[in-house]
Motif scaffolding. Structure first.
Motif, PDB file in Angstrom:
ATOM      1  N   TRP A 179      -6.260  -8.091  46.928  1.00  0.00           N
ATOM      2  CA  TRP A 179      -6.029  -8.585  45.572  1.00  0.00           C
ATOM      3  C   TRP A 179      -5.460  -7.533  44.626  1.00  0.00           C
ATOM      4  CZ3 TRP A 179      -8.276 -13.032  42.644  1.00  0.00           C
ATOM      5  CH2 TRP A 179      -8.572 -14.123  43.475  1.00  0.00           C
ATOM      6  N   ALA A 180      -5.252  -6.329  45.099  1.00  0.00           N
ATOM      7  CA  ALA A 180      -4.781  -5.251  44.213  1.00  0.00           C
ATOM      8  C   ALA A 180      -3.487  -5.624  43.491  1.00  0.00           C
ATOM      9  CB  ALA A 180      -4.600  -3.965  45.014  1.00  0.00           C
ATOM     10  N   GLY A 181      -2.672  -6.463  44.131  1.00  0.00           N
ATOM     11  CA  GLY A 181      -1.421  -6.875  43.494  1.00  0.00           C
ATOM     12  C   GLY A 181      -1.606  -7.679  42.228  1.00  0.00           C
ATOM     13  N   PHE A 182      -2.796  -8.263  42.037  1.00  0.00           N
ATOM     14  CA  PHE A 182      -3.047  -9.043  40.824  1.00  0.00           C
ATOM     15  C   PHE A 182      -3.272  -8.153  39.606  1.00  0.00           C
ATOM     16  CE2 PHE A 182      -4.594 -12.699  43.585  1.00  0.00           C
ATOM     17  CZ  PHE A 182      -3.555 -13.538  43.235  1.00  0.00           C
ATOM     18  N   VAL A 183      -3.591  -6.877  39.830  1.00  0.00           N
ATOM     19  CA  VAL A 183      -3.906  -5.982  38.711  1.00  0.00           C
ATOM     20  C   VAL A 183      -2.723  -5.854  37.760  1.00  0.00           C
ATOM     21  CG1 VAL A 183      -4.569  -3.620  38.075  1.00  0.00           C
ATOM     22  CG2 VAL A 183      -5.629  -4.727  40.048  1.00  0.00           C
ATOM     23  N   LEU A 194     -11.286  -0.727  35.311  1.00  0.00           N
ATOM     24  CA  LEU A 194     -12.493  -1.424  35.755  1.00  0.00           C
ATOM     25  C   LEU A 194     -12.242  -2.102  37.104  1.00  0.00           C
ATOM     26  CD1 LEU A 194     -15.318  -1.815  34.517  1.00  0.00           C
ATOM     27  CD2 LEU A 194     -14.522  -4.003  33.603  1.00  0.00           C
ATOM     28  N   ALA A 195     -11.095  -2.756  37.229  1.00  0.00           N
ATOM     29  CA  ALA A 195     -10.740  -3.404  38.495  1.00  0.00           C
ATOM     30  C   ALA A 195     -10.612  -2.376  39.608  1.00  0.00           C
ATOM     31  CB  ALA A 195      -9.440  -4.185  38.338  1.00  0.00           C
ATOM     32  N   GLN A 196      -9.991  -1.246  39.297  1.00  0.00           N
ATOM     33  CA  GLN A 196      -9.807  -0.213  40.317  1.00  0.00           C
ATOM     34  C   GLN A 196     -11.146   0.347  40.786  1.00  0.00           C
ATOM     35  OE1 GLN A 196      -7.110   2.358  38.210  1.00  0.00           O
ATOM     36  NE2 GLN A 196      -5.376   0.961  38.493  1.00  0.00           N
ATOM     37  N   ARG A 197     -12.119   0.433  39.883  1.00  0.00           N
ATOM     38  CA  ARG A 197     -13.472   0.858  40.288  1.00  0.00           C
ATOM     39  C   ARG A 197     -14.066  -0.143  41.268  1.00  0.00           C
ATOM     40  NH1 ARG A 197     -17.350   1.481  35.427  1.00  0.00           N
ATOM     41  NH2 ARG A 197     -18.787   1.825  37.166  1.00  0.00           N
ATOM     42  N   ALA A 300     -17.103  -7.695  43.457  1.00  0.00           N
ATOM     43  CA  ALA A 300     -15.753  -8.028  43.916  1.00  0.00           C
ATOM     44  C   ALA A 300     -15.374  -9.430  43.477  1.00  0.00           C
ATOM     45  CB  ALA A 300     -15.678  -7.903  45.440  1.00  0.00           C
ATOM     46  N   ARG A 301     -16.296 -10.375  43.673  1.00  0.00           N
ATOM     47  CA  ARG A 301     -16.025 -11.765  43.287  1.00  0.00           C
ATOM     48  C   ARG A 301     -15.823 -11.871  41.781  1.00  0.00           C
ATOM     49  NH1 ARG A 301     -14.594 -16.733  45.619  1.00  0.00           N
ATOM     50  NH2 ARG A 301     -15.473 -18.429  44.403  1.00  0.00           N
ATOM     51  N   TRP A 331     -14.426  -9.939  32.328  1.00  0.00           N
ATOM     52  CA  TRP A 331     -14.308  -8.488  32.245  1.00  0.00           C
ATOM     53  C   TRP A 331     -15.524  -7.877  31.548  1.00  0.00           C
ATOM     54  CZ3 TRP A 331     -11.358  -6.540  35.571  1.00  0.00           C
ATOM     55  CH2 TRP A 331     -10.057  -6.960  35.802  1.00  0.00           C
ATOM     56  N   MET A 332     -15.965  -8.500  30.472  1.00  0.00           N
ATOM     57  CA  MET A 332     -17.131  -7.979  29.747  1.00  0.00           C
ATOM     58  C   MET A 332     -18.370  -8.023  30.629  1.00  0.00           C
ATOM     59  SD  MET A 332     -16.685  -9.218  25.772  1.00  0.00           S
ATOM     60  CE  MET A 332     -16.676 -10.971  26.164  1.00  0.00           C
ATOM     61  N   ASN A 333     -18.524  -9.120  31.374  1.00  0.00           N
ATOM     62  CA  ASN A 333     -19.668  -9.220  32.280  1.00  0.00           C
ATOM     63  C   ASN A 333     -19.598  -8.158  33.375  1.00  0.00           C
ATOM     64  OD1 ASN A 333     -20.506 -11.376  30.797  1.00  0.00           O
ATOM     65  ND2 ASN A 333     -20.050 -12.929  32.332  1.00  0.00           N
ATOM     66  N   LEU A 334     -18.393  -7.929  33.892  1.00  0.00           N
ATOM     67  CA  LEU A 334     -18.212  -6.931  34.939  1.00  0.00           C
ATOM     68  C   LEU A 334     -18.546  -5.533  34.416  1.00  0.00           C
ATOM     69  CD1 LEU A 334     -17.206  -6.268  37.828  1.00  0.00           C
ATOM     70  CD2 LEU A 334     -14.906  -6.020  36.855  1.00  0.00           C
ATOM     71  N   GLU A 335     -18.092  -5.240  33.209  1.00  0.00           N
ATOM     72  CA  GLU A 335     -18.358  -3.919  32.636  1.00  0.00           C
ATOM     73  C   GLU A 335     -19.854  -3.691  32.463  1.00  0.00           C
ATOM     74  OE1 GLU A 335     -16.441  -1.103  29.182  1.00  0.00           O
ATOM     75  OE2 GLU A 335     -16.495  -3.277  28.836  1.00  0.00           O
TER      76      GLU A 335
END
Length: 358
Positions: A179-183, A194-197, A300-301, A331-335
């Motif tokens: 999924w890295a291409g979605f970044v 955050l995604a890269q982490r 990841a999900r 994103w806020m939840n992930l952080e």
């Protein structure tokens, strides 16, 4: 020769039918098919759907959910959805799985040959009235019941097999590293970091373990918008919907899919997830060696939930504002979720699940 990451992602999107154009259906033809094959007639209303066509049919006496498969979805993949629901109905009828409406000749679905030369599959399901899980701020007891129900479903599916189950599904957490291409669709540099982490964590902790994980067919999207609940019932879970993401994958990815929607929403960030997993373990024990991988899979999900909305926002301008607002929520939840040390989360999961090391 190995494909480039971009080509792998493109292939996954194609196989998952997410590159199909917005599709319509000839409503007069559909009504004829419903009458001819199901003996059903009434008012139809189109519902939002990620792929294919979904409608609500009101006959006066009953209501149904009508689905027409995407034009580029193989019939065997479409058949997987009804096959898994039929299997659960036959072998674990007490589970509250949405029921399939049989055709007049006793079939689970019927093919439709269209004038454009494509063949699509028509399926009809009983419509379930009620409140969706996402519409409630579920308490710990209710989350435990939700987890317990998923554990029961996974236990019941342990012996299920289907030739299409081993398909490549882009939403399968096993493919997260692709999924890295979605970044690139995410403009905010902080969100990109955050995604890269999340990618690094997945590649360091979970990816090397993928070949050894316990595998079986799973629901694939046991999420707040796919479970009907009744807050006034002791059972709480009224119906499990939408087996469209059913896939052969790691068993722990099913509870990970669910708790991705729970982490980070409130403080402490993982508290709801612990309640859900405690319930899940009442019906299906998580392999002790795999338990530390569960929060990594959930992160990841959760990253996938955010990234896919940025990608969709580029393809559907009319939904852009709503999609980007949803992405920001994830994103806020992930952080917040990633702000808790992983060792602490694993220790609490072991405690909630009753595993060793409490």
């Amino acid at each position: 020769m190995n494909k480039s990451p971009a080509l792998v992602l493109q292939s996954l999107l194609e196989e998952s039918c997410l590159l199909s154009p917005h599709e319509s259906i000839d409503l007069p033809l559909l009504k004829i098919m419903l009458q001819r094959h199901y003996g059903l007639s009434g008012q139809v209303k189109r519902l939002a759907s990620e792929k294919g066509v979904t409608l609500r049919l009101a006959t006066g006496a009953s209501e149904y959910l009508v689905k027409v498969s995407p034009s580029d979805e193989p019939e065997l993949v479409t058949a997987l959805q009804t096959a898994v629901m039929r299997y659960l109905d036959d072998t674990a009828h007490a589970l509250p799985v949405q029921r399939i409406e049989l055709t007049l000749d006793g079939s689970d679905s019927v093919p439709i040959d269209l004038s454009d030369g494509t063949r699509r599959v028509l399926s009809v399901f009983r419509f379930v009235e009620g409140v969706l899980w996402e519409q409630l701020n579920s308490n710990a007891e209710q989350l435990t019941k939700l987890g317990d129900m998923l554990g029961q479903v996974n236990s019941a599916l342990g012996s299920f097999a289907h030739p299409a189950a081993a398909r490549n599904l882009v939403y399968d957490i096993a493919h997260f590293h692709h999924w890295a291409g979605f970044v690139e669709y995410t403009q905010d540099p902080n969100r990109r970091l955050l995604a890269q982490r999340a990618f690094r964590l997945f590649e360091e902790v979970l990816l090397p373990r993928l070949p050894s994980l316990e595998m079986q067919v799973i629901h694939g999207d046991y999420a707040p918008n796919n479970v009907v609940v009744d807050p006034h019932s002791n059972d709480f879970v009224k119906a499990i919907l939408d087996f469209g993401d059913t896939v052969l994958s790691a068993v722990i990815f099913d509870p990970a899919n669910a708790i991705a929607h729970l982490v980070g929403r409130k403080d402490p960030p993982w508290e709801d997830a612990f309640a859900f997993i405690a319930g899940y373990e009442q019906s299906r024990t998580i392999n002790e060696s795999e338990l530390p991988l569960l929060p990594v899979a959930a992160l990841a999900r959760l990253t996938m939930l955010a990234l896919i909305r940025h990608w969709k926002a580029e393809r559907a301008a009319y939904q852009r504002e709503e999609l980007l607002a949803d992405a920001e929520y994830y994103w806020m939840n992930l952080e917040r979720a990633m702000g808790v040390p992983l060792d602490e989360v694993i220790a609490r999961l072991r405690y909630r699940a009753g595993a060793s090391g409490t």
